[in-house]
Design a protein around this motif. Structure first.
Motif, PDB file in Angstrom:
ATOM      1  N   UNK A 144       0.811  -1.220   0.000  1.00  0.00           N
ATOM      2  CA  UNK A 144       0.000   0.000   0.000  1.00  0.00           C
ATOM      3  C   UNK A 144       0.844   1.270   0.000  1.00  0.00           C
ATOM      4  N   UNK A 145       1.959   1.246  -0.734  1.00  0.00           N
ATOM      5  CA  UNK A 145       2.782   2.456  -0.864  1.00  0.00           C
ATOM      6  C   UNK A 145       2.985   2.823  -2.335  1.00  0.00           C
ATOM      7  N   UNK A 146       1.955   2.612  -3.134  1.00  0.00           N
ATOM      8  CA  UNK A 146       2.011   2.889  -4.568  1.00  0.00           C
ATOM      9  C   UNK A 146       2.090   4.401  -4.828  1.00  0.00           C
ATOM     10  N   UNK A 147       2.749   4.743  -5.931  1.00  0.00           N
ATOM     11  CA  UNK A 147       2.751   6.140  -6.357  1.00  0.00           C
ATOM     12  C   UNK A 147       3.027   6.221  -7.854  1.00  0.00           C
ATOM     13  N   UNK A 148       2.737   7.399  -8.406  1.00  0.00           N
ATOM     14  CA  UNK A 148       3.061   7.704  -9.787  1.00  0.00           C
ATOM     15  C   UNK A 148       3.657   9.105  -9.830  1.00  0.00           C
ATOM     16  N   UNK A 149       4.626   9.313 -10.711  1.00  0.00           N
ATOM     17  CA  UNK A 149       5.232  10.628 -10.892  1.00  0.00           C
ATOM     18  C   UNK A 149       4.969  11.096 -12.316  1.00  0.00           C
ATOM     19  N   UNK A 150       4.367  12.279 -12.442  1.00  0.00           N
ATOM     20  CA  UNK A 150       4.151  12.916 -13.737  1.00  0.00           C
ATOM     21  C   UNK A 150       5.210  13.998 -13.922  1.00  0.00           C
ATOM     22  N   UNK A 218       0.642  10.144  -4.475  1.00  0.00           N
ATOM     23  CA  UNK A 218       0.542   8.921  -3.673  1.00  0.00           C
ATOM     24  C   UNK A 218      -0.787   8.256  -3.999  1.00  0.00           C
ATOM     25  N   UNK A 219      -0.737   6.997  -4.415  1.00  0.00           N
ATOM     26  CA  UNK A 219      -1.948   6.283  -4.815  1.00  0.00           C
ATOM     27  C   UNK A 219      -2.600   5.533  -3.662  1.00  0.00           C
ATOM     28  N   UNK A 220      -1.847   5.261  -2.621  1.00  0.00           N
ATOM     29  CA  UNK A 220      -2.351   4.654  -1.373  1.00  0.00           C
ATOM     30  C   UNK A 220      -1.546   5.232  -0.217  1.00  0.00           C
ATOM     31  N   UNK A 221      -2.095   5.146   0.995  1.00  0.00           N
ATOM     32  CA  UNK A 221      -1.337   5.448   2.210  1.00  0.00           C
ATOM     33  C   UNK A 221      -0.435   6.674   2.078  1.00  0.00           C
ATOM     34  N   UNK A 222      -1.035   7.825   1.896  1.00  0.00           N
ATOM     35  CA  UNK A 222      -0.272   9.054   1.717  1.00  0.00           C
ATOM     36  C   UNK A 222       0.245   9.570   3.063  1.00  0.00           C
ATOM     37  N   UNK A 223       1.068   8.759   3.710  1.00  0.00           N
ATOM     38  CA  UNK A 223       1.644   9.065   5.015  1.00  0.00           C
ATOM     39  C   UNK A 223       3.119   8.673   4.986  1.00  0.00           C
ATOM     40  N   UNK A 224       3.787   8.841   6.102  1.00  0.00           N
ATOM     41  CA  UNK A 224       5.178   8.400   6.207  1.00  0.00           C
ATOM     42  C   UNK A 224       5.209   6.899   6.493  1.00  0.00           C
ATOM     43  N   UNK A 225       5.265   6.102   5.445  1.00  0.00           N
ATOM     44  CA  UNK A 225       5.240   4.647   5.590  1.00  0.00           C
ATOM     45  C   UNK A 225       6.540   4.075   6.132  1.00  0.00           C
ATOM     46  N   UNK A 226       7.606   4.869   6.121  1.00  0.00           N
ATOM     47  CA  UNK A 226       8.897   4.363   6.610  1.00  0.00           C
ATOM     48  C   UNK A 226       8.899   4.190   8.128  1.00  0.00           C
ATOM     49  N   UNK A 227       7.936   4.795   8.819  1.00  0.00           N
ATOM     50  CA  UNK A 227       7.853   4.613  10.273  1.00  0.00           C
ATOM     51  C   UNK A 227       7.495   3.177  10.631  1.00  0.00           C
ATOM     52  N   UNK A 228       6.831   2.492   9.699  1.00  0.00           N
ATOM     53  CA  UNK A 228       6.451   1.088   9.910  1.00  0.00           C
ATOM     54  C   UNK A 228       7.313   0.136   9.103  1.00  0.00           C
ATOM     55  N   UNK A 229       7.631   0.528   7.872  1.00  0.00           N
ATOM     56  CA  UNK A 229       8.442  -0.301   6.976  1.00  0.00           C
ATOM     57  C   UNK A 229       9.604   0.547   6.479  1.00  0.00           C
ATOM     58  N   UNK A 230      10.775   0.245   6.948  1.00  0.00           N
ATOM     59  CA  UNK A 230      11.924   1.135   6.755  1.00  0.00           C
ATOM     60  C   UNK A 230      12.304   1.347   5.297  1.00  0.00           C
TER      61      UNK A 230
END
Length: 437
Positions: A144-150, A218-230
């Motif tokens: 749940x950390x998908x993203x796209x860059x335009x 951010x396509x999912x979970x638009x938060x700091x996901x590194x706090x849980x998954x480094x």
């Protein structure tokens, strides 16, 4: 007459068949020096055209697809020519008048192709990360950390006020595809549209992107996901955007509240017209595109019943997006899988890029080496010897050898490859560019 030769392979005799490919193009466009690729089940052959636009292959039996791409500049406009055809069945009947399967060229042994013609895009998809990040404890991947860059690949500001982000059907390239007819062609090819399945996202207001700048969504979970998954991605950034519309997609696993730093005006809204409580972008073989609903609005297009297509699998209910509206697209194929099928028309994306999920890999656009090196201000700023590809695991890399991310940090301006052919334009990057170091 059967067009074949006999070759020795050890003690076995292998028949190979002569397949001629003739490229055609409108006007006086140059057909010399175009690489033509003939592929079947992971095996590919490549030849380069002469001035007559013709190549000859000698190949064993198989079901083949042929692709070729060329860019020709007319004044200030770059036109992209993509030739593509699939379901070319080469067997003992190949090149005989009685041949009845596969491509019509089987009767003569000659496959004649006319191109789809498009223009280079101002806004392009620079990177797509959809496959997930390995968890720290080795228990699998966080998906749940998908993203796209335009990215603005042009020399003028780009306005995204009407831009929509969609996915092609079916979700997975290797899945059963209800959009193919009995003739082996996509049902929408004749009408020149592509399906935006389930729903699409759009900006709430106009967004201007300057030349060489990018927008992270951010396509999912638009938060700091590194706090849980480094090894994951930190989206806690006021410059970022997020797909977040709980009225249309209320699944909290995909869409927790975005980080407080992301402005609510940076939330993309959704139009949904099929079942699902989350936008079901594939983690294994994603296919996404961006389009501009010309002459209408994202909401009005979604409400237009005449633009709706319901296939035999209603899960893939889609909007019929005219090819003329499409700005850019990228097609992912699952690596080491023989069931992948094209979903995009050649005029949108004539190729594909192999993808592998659960490893932290991303689909990243290749650098246009000639155009980037020609920028006067880039002298001494470009970083070479790019080592971020995945050729060590059977993937791909950027043939330019330029490390785009390192070069940008060094003050360079990057021009990315844009031929509307993902095989030429993208590679599988070993580490997503936004992933935590």
């Amino acid at each position: 007459m059967v067009f074949f030769l006999s070759c020795k392979k050890g003690e076995d005799e292998v028949k190979v068949y002569k397949v001629e490919v003739q490229l055609q193009a409108p006007g006086n466009n140059d057909l010399n020096g175009i690489a033509v690729k003939l592929s079947s089940s992971g095996t590919s052959f490549e030849e380069t055209t002469g001035s007559d636009g013709k190549v000859v292959f000698n190949v064993p039996t198989g079901i083949y697809e042929v692709t070729a791409t060329a860019t020709r500049t007319e004044g200030i406009v770059s036109k992209i020519f993509n030739w593509a055809e699939n379901n070319i069945i080469v067997n003992d009947q190949w090149g005989t008048p009685g041949y009845s399967g596969g491509h019509p060229g089987g009767k003569t042994g000659i496959v004649t192709l006319t191109p789809s013609v498009s223009e280079a895009s101002q806004i392009i998809i620079k990177e797509l990360f959809a496959g997930g990040t390995p968890r720290d404890d080795g228990s699998g991947a966080f998906a749940f950390d998908k993203y796209i860059i335009l990215y603005n690949n042009s020399d003028a500001p780009a306005n995204l006020g009407n831009l929509c982000l969609a996915m092609i059907a079916p979700f997975n390239a290797q899945a059963n595809n209800p959009f193919y007819g009995t003739d082996g062609k996509l049902l929408y090819e004749a009408e020149n549209w592509i399906p935006a399945t389930q729903g699409y996202w759009y900006f709430q207001q106009n967004v201007t992107v300057q030349p060489g700048d990018q927008i992270v969504i951010a396509l999912n979970n638009a938060v700091n996901n590194t706090l849980t998954y480094s090894k994951s991605v930190n989206f806690d950034n006021p410059a970022y955007y997020a797909t977040y519309d709980l009225e249309q997609y209320p699944n909290a696993s995909y869409y927790p509240p975005p980080a407080a730093s992301i402005l609510t005006s940076h939330y993309l809204k959704a139009q949904r017209y099929a079942t699902g409580n989350a936008w079901s972008l594939s983690v294994s073989s994603p296919g996404v595109f961006i389009f501009d609903p010309k002459g209408t609005t994202p909401a009005a297009f979604a409400a237009d019943a005449s633009a709706t297509y319901v296939p035999s699998l209603a899960t893939y209910t889609s909007k019929k997006v005219p090819v003329s509206w499409v700005i850019d697209g990228v097609e992912g194929y699952l690596m080491n899988n023989d069931n992948n099928q094209k979903r995009f028309l050649p005029s949108v994306d004539a190729g594909y890029v192999y993808h592998l999920n659960n490893q932290g890999y991303s689909i990243y656009r290749n650098v246009d080496k000639e155009a980037t090196e020609a920028i006067e201000g880039n002298a001494g700023k470009l970083v070479y010897n790019y080592a971020g590809g995945t050729t060590d695991i059977g993937g791909t890399t950027d043939p330019s050898g330029i490390d785009a991310e390192a070069s940008v940090k060094n003050g360079a301006r990057i021009i990315y490859k844009d031929t509307n052919n993902s095989t030429n334009d993208f590679h599988l990057r070993k580490k997503a560019s936004l992933a935590n170091n």
